[in-house]
Motif scaffolding. Sequence first.
Motif, PDB file in Angstrom:
ATOM      1  N   ALA A  29       0.831  -1.206   0.000  1.00 15.32           N
ATOM      2  CA  ALA A  29       0.000   0.000   0.000  1.00 15.32           C
ATOM      3  C   ALA A  29       0.866   1.257   0.000  1.00 15.32           C
ATOM      4  N   MET A  30       2.044   1.183   0.624  1.00 14.47           N
ATOM      5  CA  MET A  30       2.937   2.342   0.638  1.00 14.47           C
ATOM      6  C   MET A  30       3.369   2.691  -0.784  1.00 14.47           C
ATOM      7  N   GLY A  31       3.604   1.669  -1.587  1.00 12.87           N
ATOM      8  CA  GLY A  31       3.973   1.903  -2.983  1.00 12.87           C
ATOM      9  C   GLY A  31       2.889   2.632  -3.766  1.00 12.87           C
ATOM     10  N   LYS A  32       1.638   2.415  -3.367  1.00 14.84           N
ATOM     11  CA  LYS A  32       0.508   3.076  -4.024  1.00 14.84           C
ATOM     12  C   LYS A  32       0.154   4.416  -3.365  1.00 14.84           C
ATOM     13  N   GLY A  33       0.827   4.727  -2.246  1.00 15.11           N
ATOM     14  CA  GLY A  33       0.516   5.951  -1.523  1.00 15.11           C
ATOM     15  C   GLY A  33      -0.694   5.831  -0.624  1.00 15.11           C
ATOM     16  N   GLU A  34      -1.066   4.607  -0.272  1.00 16.39           N
ATOM     17  CA  GLU A  34      -2.258   4.373   0.544  1.00 16.39           C
ATOM     18  C   GLU A  34      -1.945   3.713   1.880  1.00 16.39           C
ATOM     19  N   ALA A  35      -0.707   3.747   2.309  1.00 16.44           N
ATOM     20  CA  ALA A  35      -0.330   3.095   3.568  1.00 16.44           C
ATOM     21  C   ALA A  35      -0.960   3.811   4.752  1.00 16.44           C
ATOM     22  N   ARG A  36      -1.218   3.049   5.791  1.00 19.58           N
ATOM     23  CA  ARG A  36      -1.734   3.630   7.029  1.00 19.58           C
ATOM     24  C   ARG A  36      -1.120   2.912   8.217  1.00 19.58           C
ATOM     25  N   MET A  37      -1.105   3.566   9.344  1.00 19.60           N
ATOM     26  CA  MET A  37      -0.573   2.972  10.564  1.00 19.60           C
ATOM     27  C   MET A  37      -1.636   2.039  11.136  1.00 19.60           C
ATOM     28  N   ARG A  89      -1.972   7.618  13.560  1.00 14.30           N
ATOM     29  CA  ARG A  89      -2.762   6.382  13.691  1.00 14.30           C
ATOM     30  C   ARG A  89      -4.167   6.481  13.096  1.00 14.30           C
ATOM     31  N   ASP A  90      -4.759   7.661  13.059  1.00 14.27           N
ATOM     32  CA  ASP A  90      -6.126   7.819  12.558  1.00 14.27           C
ATOM     33  C   ASP A  90      -6.187   8.293  11.105  1.00 14.27           C
ATOM     34  N   ASP A  91      -5.047   8.590  10.517  1.00 19.73           N
ATOM     35  CA  ASP A  91      -5.027   9.053   9.122  1.00 19.73           C
ATOM     36  C   ASP A  91      -5.312   7.889   8.180  1.00 19.73           C
ATOM     37  N   GLU A  92      -6.141   8.152   7.188  1.00 23.85           N
ATOM     38  CA  GLU A  92      -6.456   7.114   6.190  1.00 23.85           C
ATOM     39  C   GLU A  92      -5.260   6.809   5.306  1.00 23.85           C
ATOM     40  N   LYS A  93      -4.491   7.841   4.994  1.00 25.11           N
ATOM     41  CA  LYS A  93      -3.298   7.674   4.164  1.00 25.11           C
ATOM     42  C   LYS A  93      -2.144   8.415   4.835  1.00 25.11           C
ATOM     43  N   VAL A  94      -1.036   7.726   4.981  1.00 29.52           N
ATOM     44  CA  VAL A  94       0.156   8.307   5.583  1.00 29.52           C
ATOM     45  C   VAL A  94       1.181   8.517   4.463  1.00 29.52           C
ATOM     46  N   PRO A  95       1.826   9.669   4.421  1.00 28.90           N
ATOM     47  CA  PRO A  95       2.845   9.874   3.385  1.00 28.90           C
ATOM     48  C   PRO A  95       3.909   8.773   3.426  1.00 28.90           C
ATOM     49  N   ALA A  96       4.358   8.388   2.249  1.00 28.92           N
ATOM     50  CA  ALA A  96       5.334   7.296   2.154  1.00 28.92           C
ATOM     51  C   ALA A  96       6.606   7.609   2.933  1.00 28.92           C
ATOM     52  N   ALA A  97       7.015   8.865   2.966  1.00 21.51           N
ATOM     53  CA  ALA A  97       8.234   9.235   3.690  1.00 21.51           C
ATOM     54  C   ALA A  97       8.084   8.989   5.189  1.00 21.51           C
ATOM     55  N   VAL A  98       6.941   9.344   5.735  1.00 25.43           N
ATOM     56  CA  VAL A  98       6.695   9.134   7.169  1.00 25.43           C
ATOM     57  C   VAL A  98       6.612   7.640   7.464  1.00 25.43           C
ATOM     58  N   PHE A  99       5.879   6.935   6.619  1.00 26.85           N
ATOM     59  CA  PHE A  99       5.723   5.497   6.833  1.00 26.85           C
ATOM     60  C   PHE A  99       7.066   4.777   6.677  1.00 26.85           C
ATOM     61  N   GLY A 100       7.839   5.155   5.682  1.00 22.35           N
ATOM     62  CA  GLY A 100       9.152   4.555   5.485  1.00 22.35           C
ATOM     63  C   GLY A 100      10.101   4.850   6.638  1.00 22.35           C
ATOM     64  N   THR A 101       9.969   6.039   7.216  1.00 25.35           N
ATOM     65  CA  THR A 101      10.792   6.400   8.367  1.00 25.35           C
ATOM     66  C   THR A 101      10.525   5.463   9.542  1.00 25.35           C
ATOM     67  N   VAL A 102       9.264   5.128   9.756  1.00 27.41           N
ATOM     68  CA  VAL A 102       8.921   4.203  10.839  1.00 27.41           C
ATOM     69  C   VAL A 102       9.590   2.843  10.593  1.00 27.41           C
ATOM     70  N   GLY A 103       9.525   2.357   9.371  1.00 27.70           N
ATOM     71  CA  GLY A 103      10.154   1.080   9.053  1.00 27.70           C
ATOM     72  C   GLY A 103      11.663   1.128   9.195  1.00 27.70           C
ATOM     73  N   ALA A 104      12.280   2.215   8.738  1.00 22.20           N
ATOM     74  CA  ALA A 104      13.729   2.354   8.832  1.00 22.20           C
ATOM     75  C   ALA A 104      14.192   2.455  10.285  1.00 22.20           C
ATOM     76  N   LEU A 105      13.468   3.226  11.091  1.00 20.51           N
ATOM     77  CA  LEU A 105      13.845   3.362  12.497  1.00 20.51           C
ATOM     78  C   LEU A 105      13.626   2.062  13.262  1.00 20.51           C
ATOM     79  N   THR A 106      12.589   1.329  12.903  1.00 19.43           N
ATOM     80  CA  THR A 106      12.354   0.029  13.534  1.00 19.43           C
ATOM     81  C   THR A 106      13.494  -0.930  13.202  1.00 19.43           C
ATOM     82  N   THR A 107      13.892  -0.944  11.954  1.00 22.32           N
ATOM     83  CA  THR A 107      15.008  -1.801  11.540  1.00 22.32           C
ATOM     84  C   THR A 107      16.301  -1.366  12.227  1.00 22.32           C
ATOM     85  N   ALA A 108      16.519  -0.063  12.317  1.00 15.54           N
ATOM     86  CA  ALA A 108      17.707   0.442  13.008  1.00 15.54           C
ATOM     87  C   ALA A 108      17.696   0.025  14.475  1.00 15.54           C
TER      88      ALA A 108
END
Length: 117
Positions: A29-37, A89-108
């Motif tokens: 969904a992040m690739g489509k710009g539709e990712a959400r928390m 958490r309540d946003d229907e769509k989260v920007p890919a940069a914000v969502f990717g940051t969460v994944g990168a920080l989790t991996t870090a």
Amino acid sequence: MDVLIHAFVGLHIIGIAALLGGFMTQMKAMGKGEARMVPAMLHGALTMLVTGVALVGLNQADGNTVNTVKIGVKLALLIVILGLVYVKRDDEKVPAAVFGTVGALTTANIFVAVLWT
């Protein structure tokens, strides 16, 4: 005390699995710009926070030395992750940069835990 510490380590791993698993389920969904928390991400981050604090306390109570710099770095990463997930958490769509940051920080955070000795 060792059994209790190991039980909290297990719960800590479950928390990170929920956080990273929630991120992974939304990657397409992040690739489509539709990712959400998803709720699993928030619950995983909160589980990591609670069990991490408990682990520090249990290890200090058991007389083990705790690398406070490492714990501080992990806590700082987790606070940023938790802040981003909580605010979005309540946003229907989260920007890919914000969502990717969460994944990168989790991996870090995972790599800090595993590689920093």
